[in-house]
Scaffold this motif. Structure first.
Motif, mmCIF file in Angstrom:
data_model
loop_
_atom_site.group_PDB
_atom_site.id
_atom_site.type_symbol
_atom_site.label_atom_id
_atom_site.label_comp_id
_atom_site.label_asym_id
_atom_site.label_seq_id
_atom_site.Cartn_x
_atom_site.Cartn_y
_atom_site.Cartn_z
ATOM 1 N N HIS A 1 45.262 39.971 36.077
ATOM 2 C CA HIS A 1 44.053 39.315 35.785
ATOM 3 C C HIS A 1 43.327 38.958 37.160
ATOM 4 C CE1 HIS A 1 46.147 37.673 32.067
ATOM 5 N NE2 HIS A 1 44.994 38.088 31.441
ATOM 6 N N HIS B 1 43.077 45.476 27.393
ATOM 7 C CA HIS B 1 43.660 44.322 27.704
ATOM 8 C C HIS B 1 44.072 43.355 26.667
ATOM 9 C CE1 HIS B 1 44.927 40.826 30.674
ATOM 10 N NE2 HIS B 1 44.024 40.325 29.612
ATOM 11 N N HIS C 1 38.942 41.167 33.542
ATOM 12 C CA HIS C 1 37.937 40.621 33.946
ATOM 13 C C HIS C 1 36.927 40.875 35.123
ATOM 14 C CE1 HIS C 1 39.282 38.004 30.871
ATOM 15 N NE2 HIS C 1 40.580 37.805 31.358
ATOM 16 N N ASP D 1 41.309 40.811 24.947
ATOM 17 C CA ASP D 1 41.868 39.588 25.691
ATOM 18 C C ASP D 1 42.335 38.505 24.567
ATOM 19 O OD1 ASP D 1 43.015 38.253 27.619
ATOM 20 O OD2 ASP D 1 41.164 36.989 28.024
ATOM 21 N N HIS E 1 46.988 40.199 24.680
ATOM 22 C CA HIS E 1 48.346 39.543 24.650
ATOM 23 C C HIS E 1 48.894 39.268 23.435
ATOM 24 C CE1 HIS E 1 47.242 37.599 28.763
ATOM 25 N NE2 HIS E 1 46.035 38.064 28.385
HETATM 26 ZN ZN ZN Z 1 44.224 38.252 29.482
#
Ligand code: ZN
Ligand code: GUN
Length: 467
Positions: free
Chosen positions: A229, A74, A268, A319, A76
């Protein structure tokens, strides 16, 4: 592409260390044979090297570990420039730093430049595959897929679906977000090693209608991934409860529309109760735990023990840019520390498994990546336990593979990554940016100095004594 032969200590997993003490497989003096983009042989250096063609050169990584490349479950890419931007919590961080930064991705030139840098940074850190969120703009994911395709990377990505509770510049209008999703999936899913993920950003940024449409697509297309998420921060969980008063829980918001299933990846998963955990485990979805982000934003501590006892599949994510590092070693270290907060202890073998074979299996990529088995795609990381004086000193005292991996994870960073092979191609050196000659000269100088340093490190005595 030519055949290459790599000598080093081969370390990979044949099972999950939670269930089997012999899950880790080690060949102390090993040889890995790669033909083009695939591993075609592995084993003891002695016997295997005798079978080599006399013209074939062996790249000597003695003293280093050869492992499957890391998988970041995960991250971005448009948050590259948000990294190291502090805030008092998730929601203020999104409004102060993240949404303004993501607005720049309306510009395709920004998308391409950032995607190239981001993928280079993954490779520098030994990460060969990732599940990546773009922005709301389809051109962000278009650029990322194009750059990843040029590098022959195995990558999952999707454009964010978000049609409320965000700045108007970042809002999907009507059903445009779903059209863009289907269009991108048609263009990129299954092309080379790429896959598309339906990406509702999080429940709070999607209308009920948008979530319902995303769920319908997820049901109709089980081959597509889903990424989002879930239950990251207590304020966020309260907000989602207000927005979806009929739902039993945050998880229920996704499950009730068909977004919780195999090939769903939820980042998460901190604030779940036991009934959510059971439901999650039964669904076949994957939890992407992002401990550096959770510490940085003060989101909370993932309960590894409860998750493992319930049978939730677990993987690790950086993340970025809520996360503090591109390094999966730093991510494993933070996971270890977060587990300690909850009075449990994670072994290094467990964490390396989650970052390699465990993620590959959960994503449906077993036999392709996450392993050094013959026939697998040649995504390989070379880790140097002598990369820094302190690590070399500690590694020399490692009396087991667990102890050596533990030292690497606690003391290591991108300096430890000597080389990263993506589909058989050495990829650690940054690619020269396409645009300016001056900058590509810099990149060439950097590559030459890296090669020179690499040779210095491989002189006899530069390696670590074998335990
Ligand atoms: Zn994220
Ligand atoms: N929740 C919704 N969007 C985001 C994001 O960009 N980062 C993190 N960490 N959580 C989110």
């Amino acid at each position: 592409m030519a055949r290459i032969a790599l000598r080093g200590r081969l370390v990979d997993f044949v099972g999950d260390p939670t269930h089997s003490a012999s899950a880790v497989r080690v060949v102390d003096d090993g040889l890995l044979l790669i033909d083009g983009s695939r591993i075609i042989g592995r084993g003891e250096f002695g016997p295997l090297s005798r079978a080599l063609n006399p013209s074939e050169e062996v790249t000597d990584f003695s003293g280093c570990l050869l492992m499957p490349g890391f998988i970041d479950a995960h991250t971005h890419f448009p948050q590259l420039d948000v990294i190291a931007s502090p805030a008092t919590g998730l929601l203020s961080w999104l409004t102060q730093h993240t949404y303004p930064a993501e607005m720049r991705f309306a510009d395709p030139a920004v998308c391409h430049e950032t995607a190239g840098f981001f993928l280079d940074e993954l490779a520098c850190n030994g990460t060969t595959s990732a599940c990546v969120l773009g922005t709301v703009h389809p051109q962000s994911v278009e650029a990322l897929f194009a750059e990843a395709h040029a590098r022959e990377m195995r990558l999952v990505a999707g454009k964010c679906l978000m049609d409320r509770n965000c700045p108007s510049e970042l809002r999907d209008r009507g059903d445009q977000g779903m059209h863009d999703t289907m269009d991108l999936a048609a263009r990129w899913h299954g092309k080379g090693r790429l896959a598309y993920a339906i990406t509702p950003r999080f429940a709070a940024s999607c209308s009920e209608l948008q979530l319902k449409l995303a769920g319908e697509l997820a049901r109709a297309r089980p081959d597509l991934y889903v990424q989002s998420h879930l239950a990251e921060n207590e304020d966020e969980v309260r907000w989602v409860r207000e927005l979806f008063p009929q739902a039993r829980s945050y998880l229920d918001v996704y499950d009730s529309v068909g977004l919780l299933r195999e090939r769903s990846i939820y980042a998460h998963c901190i604030w779940l109760d036991s009934s959510d955990r059971i439901r999650f485990a039964r669904s076949g979805a994957l939890a992407a735990v992002c401990p550096t982000s959770n510490l940085f934003l003060g989101s909370g501590a993932f309960d590894f023990r409860q998750a493992m006892q319930t049978g939730m599949p677990v993987s690790l994510g950086t993340d970025v840019g809520g996360g503090q590092s591109f390094s999966m070693l730093a991510t494993m270290r933070a996971a270890h520390d977060v587990a300690r907060i909850k009075a449990s202890a994670l072994r290094a073998t467990q964490l390396f498994y989650w970052a390699t074979r465990g993620a590959a299996q959960a994503l449906g990529w077993d036999d392709h990546v996450g392993t050094l088995e013959s026939g697998a795609e040649a995504d390989v990381v070379v880790l140097d336990p002598a990369a820094t004086p302190l690590l070399a000193r500690r590694a020399a005292r490692a009396d087991s593979i667990e102890s050596l991996l533990f030292a690497l994870m606690i003391l290591g960073d991108d300096r430890v990554v000597r080389e990263t092979f993506i589909a058989g191609r050495p990829s650690k050196a940054r690619r020269p940016p396409a645009s300016t000659t001056a900058r590509s000269d810099d990149a060439r100088t950097l590559e030459l100095s890296r090669r020179f340093m690499g040779r210095l490190r491989s002189v006899p005595g530069g390696g670590v004594p074998k335990p």
